[in-house]
Write a protein that holds these residues in place. Structure first.
Motif, PDB file in Angstrom:
ATOM      1  N   ALA A 245       0.837  -1.204   0.000  1.00 13.74           N
ATOM      2  CA  ALA A 245       0.000   0.000   0.000  1.00 13.74           C
ATOM      3  C   ALA A 245       0.869   1.250   0.000  1.00 13.74           C
ATOM      4  O   ALA A 245       0.560   2.227  -0.693  1.00 13.74           O
ATOM      5  CB  ALA A 245      -0.940   0.000   1.200  1.00 13.74           C
ATOM      6  N   TYR A 246       1.968   1.236   0.758  1.00 13.19           N
ATOM      7  CA  TYR A 246       2.887   2.374   0.762  1.00 13.19           C
ATOM      8  C   TYR A 246       3.450   2.617  -0.637  1.00 13.19           C
ATOM      9  O   TYR A 246       3.463   3.752  -1.122  1.00 13.19           O
ATOM     10  CB  TYR A 246       4.044   2.134   1.749  1.00 13.19           C
ATOM     11  CG  TYR A 246       5.155   3.125   1.579  1.00 13.19           C
ATOM     12  CD1 TYR A 246       5.050   4.402   2.116  1.00 13.19           C
ATOM     13  CD2 TYR A 246       6.298   2.817   0.852  1.00 13.19           C
ATOM     14  CE1 TYR A 246       6.055   5.339   1.933  1.00 13.19           C
ATOM     15  CE2 TYR A 246       7.311   3.735   0.666  1.00 13.19           C
ATOM     16  CZ  TYR A 246       7.183   4.994   1.207  1.00 13.19           C
ATOM     17  OH  TYR A 246       8.173   5.918   1.006  1.00 13.19           O
ATOM     18  N   ALA A 247       3.912   1.562  -1.266  1.00 11.05           N
ATOM     19  CA  ALA A 247       4.508   1.704  -2.594  1.00 11.05           C
ATOM     20  C   ALA A 247       3.489   2.228  -3.608  1.00 11.05           C
ATOM     21  O   ALA A 247       3.795   3.139  -4.396  1.00 11.05           O
ATOM     22  CB  ALA A 247       5.089   0.364  -3.053  1.00 11.05           C
ATOM     23  N   LEU A 248       2.297   1.683  -3.598  1.00 12.28           N
ATOM     24  CA  LEU A 248       1.274   2.110  -4.553  1.00 12.28           C
ATOM     25  C   LEU A 248       0.827   3.549  -4.298  1.00 12.28           C
ATOM     26  O   LEU A 248       0.709   4.354  -5.234  1.00 12.28           O
ATOM     27  CB  LEU A 248       0.063   1.170  -4.486  1.00 12.28           C
ATOM     28  CG  LEU A 248       0.296  -0.254  -4.983  1.00 12.28           C
ATOM     29  CD1 LEU A 248      -0.928  -1.116  -4.703  1.00 12.28           C
ATOM     30  CD2 LEU A 248       0.639  -0.268  -6.462  1.00 12.28           C
ATOM     31  N   ALA A 249       0.585   3.900  -3.033  1.00 10.41           N
ATOM     32  CA  ALA A 249       0.118   5.246  -2.709  1.00 10.41           C
ATOM     33  C   ALA A 249       1.208   6.282  -2.955  1.00 10.41           C
ATOM     34  O   ALA A 249       0.928   7.386  -3.441  1.00 10.41           O
ATOM     35  CB  ALA A 249      -0.359   5.309  -1.266  1.00 10.41           C
ATOM     36  N   THR A 250       2.453   5.950  -2.648  1.00  5.42           N
ATOM     37  CA  THR A 250       3.546   6.887  -2.895  1.00  5.42           C
ATOM     38  C   THR A 250       3.725   7.108  -4.388  1.00  5.42           C
ATOM     39  O   THR A 250       3.909   8.251  -4.839  1.00  5.42           O
ATOM     40  CB  THR A 250       4.850   6.382  -2.255  1.00  5.42           C
ATOM     41  OG1 THR A 250       4.646   6.233  -0.850  1.00  5.42           O
ATOM     42  CG2 THR A 250       5.988   7.349  -2.493  1.00  5.42           C
ATOM     43  N   ALA A 251       3.663   6.049  -5.167  1.00  6.89           N
ATOM     44  CA  ALA A 251       3.762   6.205  -6.623  1.00  6.89           C
ATOM     45  C   ALA A 251       2.598   7.028  -7.163  1.00  6.89           C
ATOM     46  O   ALA A 251       2.776   7.868  -8.050  1.00  6.89           O
ATOM     47  CB  ALA A 251       3.810   4.835  -7.292  1.00  6.89           C
ATOM     48  N   ALA A 252       1.412   6.821  -6.609  1.00  8.90           N
ATOM     49  CA  ALA A 252       0.257   7.623  -7.040  1.00  8.90           C
ATOM     50  C   ALA A 252       0.424   9.083  -6.640  1.00  8.90           C
ATOM     51  O   ALA A 252      -0.057   9.983  -7.347  1.00  8.90           O
ATOM     52  CB  ALA A 252      -1.030   7.057  -6.447  1.00  8.90           C
ATOM     53  N   SER A 253       1.133   9.343  -5.542  1.00  4.02           N
ATOM     54  CA  SER A 253       1.326  10.724  -5.092  1.00  4.02           C
ATOM     55  C   SER A 253       2.190  11.525  -6.059  1.00  4.02           C
ATOM     56  O   SER A 253       2.169  12.752  -6.030  1.00  4.02           O
ATOM     57  CB  SER A 253       1.948  10.753  -3.691  1.00  4.02           C
ATOM     58  OG  SER A 253       3.327  10.421  -3.730  1.00  4.02           O
ATOM     59  N   TRP A 254       2.923  10.865  -6.904  1.00  3.81           N
ATOM     60  CA  TRP A 254       3.725  11.567  -7.905  1.00  3.81           C
ATOM     61  C   TRP A 254       2.836  12.199  -8.972  1.00  3.81           C
ATOM     62  O   TRP A 254       3.249  13.113  -9.659  1.00  3.81           O
ATOM     63  CB  TRP A 254       4.721  10.628  -8.561  1.00  3.81           C
ATOM     64  CG  TRP A 254       5.669   9.982  -7.593  1.00  3.81           C
ATOM     65  CD1 TRP A 254       6.029  10.440  -6.357  1.00  3.81           C
ATOM     66  CD2 TRP A 254       6.359   8.751  -7.777  1.00  3.81           C
ATOM     67  NE1 TRP A 254       6.906   9.568  -5.769  1.00  3.81           N
ATOM     68  CE2 TRP A 254       7.140   8.523  -6.608  1.00  3.81           C
ATOM     69  CE3 TRP A 254       6.407   7.813  -8.797  1.00  3.81           C
ATOM     70  CZ2 TRP A 254       7.943   7.403  -6.454  1.00  3.81           C
ATOM     71  CZ3 TRP A 254       7.217   6.701  -8.640  1.00  3.81           C
ATOM     72  CH2 TRP A 254       7.972   6.508  -7.486  1.00  3.81           C
TER      73      TRP A 254
END
Length: 166
Positions: free
Chosen positions: A11-20
């Motif tokens: 979830a961290y990886a997906l949400a951080t990538a989406a935050s870009w």
């Protein structure tokens, strides 16, 4: 516990990538998505409290396994959205996104009968065939999730930040 940590890291990886791509998706919202990834495993409370105890406390029939379904995480995301001061809809969406990442990853693991759980309830009781990509107790899953989270974290630290007009 490794599986739970894997879900949080994914979830961290997906949400951080989406935050870009989404300016509003700050570190606060990434953390909320990580909390959302924990929601389906609230059914683990059943290790400590029986369904009968919950039924007598609530006064209605209750099964903790229902939490690990689409309907269960939608209800938990609604409750989570109601406890924040502002941004109820955004909180609901981010919590639900984290929970859906959990359910989708669980839909890929090995099950003895070759079919995933009925995680699409209340839409359907259908148990789709699983590709049996991993066993939940396999430490390699945690290693892959940890490596993905580390790579995303490194990329997030080194990427150029958008300039703001002041």
């Amino acid at each position: 516990m490794a599986e739970l940590l894997s879900h949080v890291l994914i979830a961290y990886a997906l949400a951080t990538a989406a935050s870009w791509h989404y300016e509003w998706l700050t570190k606060r919202w990434v953390a909320i998505a990580m909390i959302g990834a924990l929601l389906p495993d609230i059914n683990r409370i059943g290790l400590f409290v029986t369904d009968a105890t919950l039924e007598s406390a609530l006064g209605v029939p209750f099964d903790l396994n229902a939490v690990h379904t689409l309907g269960g995480v939608v209800l938990l995301a609604v409750v989570g959205a109601m406890v924040v001061d502002t941004h109820h809809r955004r909180t609901f969406g981010v919590l639900l996104a984290g929970a859906l990442s959990h359910l989708l990853v669980d839909g890929l693991k090995v099950y003895a009968d070759g079919a995933a759980g009925a995680w699409l309830y209340p839409l359907t009781w259908y148990r789709h065939p699983t590709p049996s990509l991993y066993v939940s107790a396999d430490p390699a899953v945690l290693a892959v999730a940890g490596l993905a989270a580390l790579l995303v974290w490194l990329r997030d630290r080194t990427r150029p930040k958008p300039e703001t007009d002041q």
